[in-house]
Design a protein around this motif. Structure first.
Motif, PDB file in Angstrom:
ATOM      1  N   ASP A  16       0.734  -0.890   0.060  1.00 35.23           N
ATOM      2  CA  ASP A  16      -0.203  -0.189   0.006  1.00 35.23           C
ATOM      3  C   ASP A  16       0.809   0.957  -0.083  1.00 35.23           C
ATOM      4  N   ASN A 263      -7.132   6.992  -7.918  1.00 34.76           N
ATOM      5  CA  ASN A 263      -8.049   6.813  -6.328  1.00 34.76           C
ATOM      6  C   ASN A 263      -8.766   5.812  -7.432  1.00 34.76           C
ATOM      7  N   LYS A 264      -8.655   5.281  -8.406  1.00 33.07           N
ATOM      8  CA  LYS A 264      -8.950   3.427  -8.874  1.00 33.07           C
ATOM      9  C   LYS A 264      -8.201   2.915  -7.912  1.00 33.07           C
ATOM     10  N   THR A 266      -5.939   2.691  -5.895  1.00 32.35           N
ATOM     11  CA  THR A 266      -5.799   2.685  -4.130  1.00 32.35           C
ATOM     12  C   THR A 266      -7.198   2.577  -4.004  1.00 32.35           C
ATOM     13  N   LYS A 267      -7.918   3.252  -4.398  1.00 29.12           N
ATOM     14  CA  LYS A 267      -9.248   2.632  -3.720  1.00 29.12           C
ATOM     15  C   LYS A 267      -9.243   4.308  -2.117  1.00 29.12           C
ATOM     16  N   ARG A 268      -8.800   5.444  -3.370  1.00 26.45           N
ATOM     17  CA  ARG A 268      -9.045   6.481  -2.512  1.00 26.45           C
ATOM     18  C   ARG A 268      -9.151   7.609  -2.766  1.00 26.45           C
ATOM     19  N   ASN A 269      -9.500   8.807  -2.376  1.00 23.88           N
ATOM     20  CA  ASN A 269      -9.886   9.956  -3.534  1.00 23.88           C
ATOM     21  C   ASN A 269      -8.891  10.646  -3.158  1.00 23.88           C
ATOM     22  N   LYS A 312       0.386  -3.918  -8.691  1.00 24.74           N
ATOM     23  CA  LYS A 312      -0.082  -3.223  -7.901  1.00 24.74           C
ATOM     24  C   LYS A 312       0.231  -2.818  -6.228  1.00 24.74           C
ATOM     25  N   ASN A 361      -9.417   1.538 -17.005  1.00 26.27           N
ATOM     26  CA  ASN A 361      -9.140   1.837 -15.493  1.00 26.27           C
ATOM     27  C   ASN A 361     -10.019   2.535 -15.964  1.00 26.27           C
ATOM     28  N   ARG A 364     -13.651   0.117 -16.081  1.00 27.14           N
ATOM     29  CA  ARG A 364     -13.525  -0.342 -14.881  1.00 27.14           C
ATOM     30  C   ARG A 364     -14.766   0.802 -13.893  1.00 27.14           C
ATOM     31  N   ASP A 368     -18.061  -0.105 -12.452  1.00 29.57           N
ATOM     32  CA  ASP A 368     -18.057  -0.409 -11.316  1.00 29.57           C
ATOM     33  C   ASP A 368     -18.694   0.449 -11.048  1.00 29.57           C
ATOM     34  N   ASN A 369     -19.187   1.965 -11.127  1.00 28.07           N
ATOM     35  CA  ASN A 369     -20.721   1.914 -11.613  1.00 28.07           C
ATOM     36  C   ASN A 369     -22.005   2.868 -11.893  1.00 28.07           C
TER      37      ASN A 369
END
Length: 427
Positions: A16, A263-264, A266-269, A312, A361, A364, A368-369
């Motif tokens: 991470d 953002n996508k 790392t699954k963060r904003n 990753k 991505n 995706r 995803d949305n």
């Protein structure tokens, strides 16, 4: 640390953002990012006629500035920006580097000013003007708009098709895919580096690597820094400021697109934490620094984002290590020349995969949305963004040019704001 090493061996966990890899792995992962960005970073100064070593140095320092400004929360690498090439070539022809440097500083200051405004008034507007139906296609465009560059690198030798080049590119692509799919443990995290090395060896065997510059290069070489106000007597260049500062607004859209991809991944904003103002500030100060030492403006690199997507491994320590290597290698002539000797088909073969990763991505995000393409509104926005962006459409007014990505982003934002939620026939 023992647990982390065990995860490395078993390939059970992804590093991470704040995870620090074991030292020997850290070095290799950072060198992988260095190799990935090197070609593009030194190509820009070569095209405009300035010292590539300075660009390498300024990209390394600029990346560290970015990491500092973003509180080490965003894994990104900053390299030489292509958006300013035409303008910089014109400025070099008529005024020399002092004008280019002044233009780079002015473009960076535009970022800084916008960052200060956002820090005061917030960035909630980002979610309103850039919903998934706009963001997804923009990210697809960012990846696919680079497809021609990858193809040209893979096939063309002095603008002519070369079967030998194409064979090396395909070999590099295939071997990288094999490494990515079938290697285990730490080796599975460096498929790009292994692919570049394998492609380079084949390229050398078939005779398309020129070792002349490597043999002639000195081990230690101090870049000829063109420090503003030291090598030159200070003089204002209004033409540089007028032509380069507005382009900063164009590169900002690409900057935000890259942040969206991160953002996508790392699954963060990052627009919220550490904040868009900090990402813009880091990017802007990096360009300001580059202008002072003699380099071109900098920007975040999609190639390195592609490596993040493939491996990753999102550790900011790895990107910081790549920045340190860039700084060191800018003073080591032999190593710098060796990396610079990597032929274009090797870079092209890798780029097929990396640029495709970015585009995937974007797809995706739409999936995803659950973006509903039964709605005409969503279909229209996506269609226009994709065709304008991938088609290479651009707007040119004098020396100012709105790139296809920026123009596609503008169309997406405007259409999203003016089109009703449903067409009359859908009500």
């Amino acid at each position: 640390m023992n647990k982390q090493k065990e995860e490395f061996r078993n390939n059970e966990a992804v590093l991470d953002i704040q995870d620090k890899p074991p030292f020997k792995h850290w070095l290799v992962l950072s060198i992988q990012h260095l190799f990935t960005m090197f070609g593009a970073t030194v190509l820009v100064p070569i095209l405009i006629g300035i010292n590539p070593s300075i660009a390498l140095f300024s990209s390394g320092v600029g990346t560290l500035i970015y990491i500092l400004c973003t509180k080490a929360k965003i894994p990104a690498y900053l390299g030489s920006s292509f958006a300013f090439i035409a303008t910089m070539q014109m400025l070099m022809k008529h005024y020399g580097y002092p004008a280019v440097g002044q233009g780079a500083i002015s473009a960076g200051l535009v970022y800084v000013i916008v960052a200060l405004i956002i820090s005061q008034f917030g960035s909630d507007w980002v979610d309103k003007i850039l919903p998934p139906v706009v963001v997804g296609p923009i990210i697809i465009v960012i990846g696919l708009s680079l497809a021609t560059t990858a193809a040209n690198d893979a096939m063309l030798n002095n603008s002519k098709y070369d079967l030998k080049y194409f064979a090396v590119a395909i070999f590099t692509l295939v071997i990288t895919i094999i490494f990515n799919m079938f290697l285990k443990g730490f080796s599975s995290m460096i498929p790009v580096l292994l692919g570049i090395v394998s492609g380079y060896i084949l390229a050398a065997l078939v005779g398309i690597v020129d070792f002349t510059s490597v043999m002639q290069a000195k081990w230690l070489s101090l870049p000829a820094f063109d420090v503003m106000g030291v090598n030159y007597s200070f003089k204002w260049y209004p033409a540089a400021i007028i032509t380069m500062a507005p382009i900063a607004f164009v590169t900002m859209t690409e900057h935000m697109g890259h942040v969206m991809v991160l953002n996508k991944l790392t699954k963060r904003n990052f627009f919220k934490n550490p904040g868009l103002h900090r990402t813009l500030l880091g990017d802007g100060l990096s360009s300001v620094f580059a202008g002072f030492v003699g380099g071109p403006p900098t920007t975040s690199y999609g190639e390195n984002i592609g490596v993040l997507a493939m491996t990753k491994v999102h550790s900011v320590w790895v990107l910081g290590g790549a920045a340190l290597f860039a700084i060191v290698f800018s003073f080591v002539g032999k190593i710098s020349a060796l990396i610079q000797s990597i032929p274009s088909p090797v870079i092209g073969g890798i780029s097929f995969l990396l640029f495709g990763m970015i585009a995937s991505n974007g797809l995706r995000i739409l999936v995803d949305n659950k973006v509903n393409f039964e709605l005409k509104r969503n279909l229209i926005i996506t269609s226009v963004v994709l065709v304008v962006g991938i088609g290479g459409t651009y707007l040119k007014l004098g020396n100012f040019q709105l790139t296809s990505i920026a123009l596609a982003t503008l169309f997406g934002i405007v259409l999203n704001l003016i089109l009703p939620s449903k067409a009359a026939s859908e009500n």
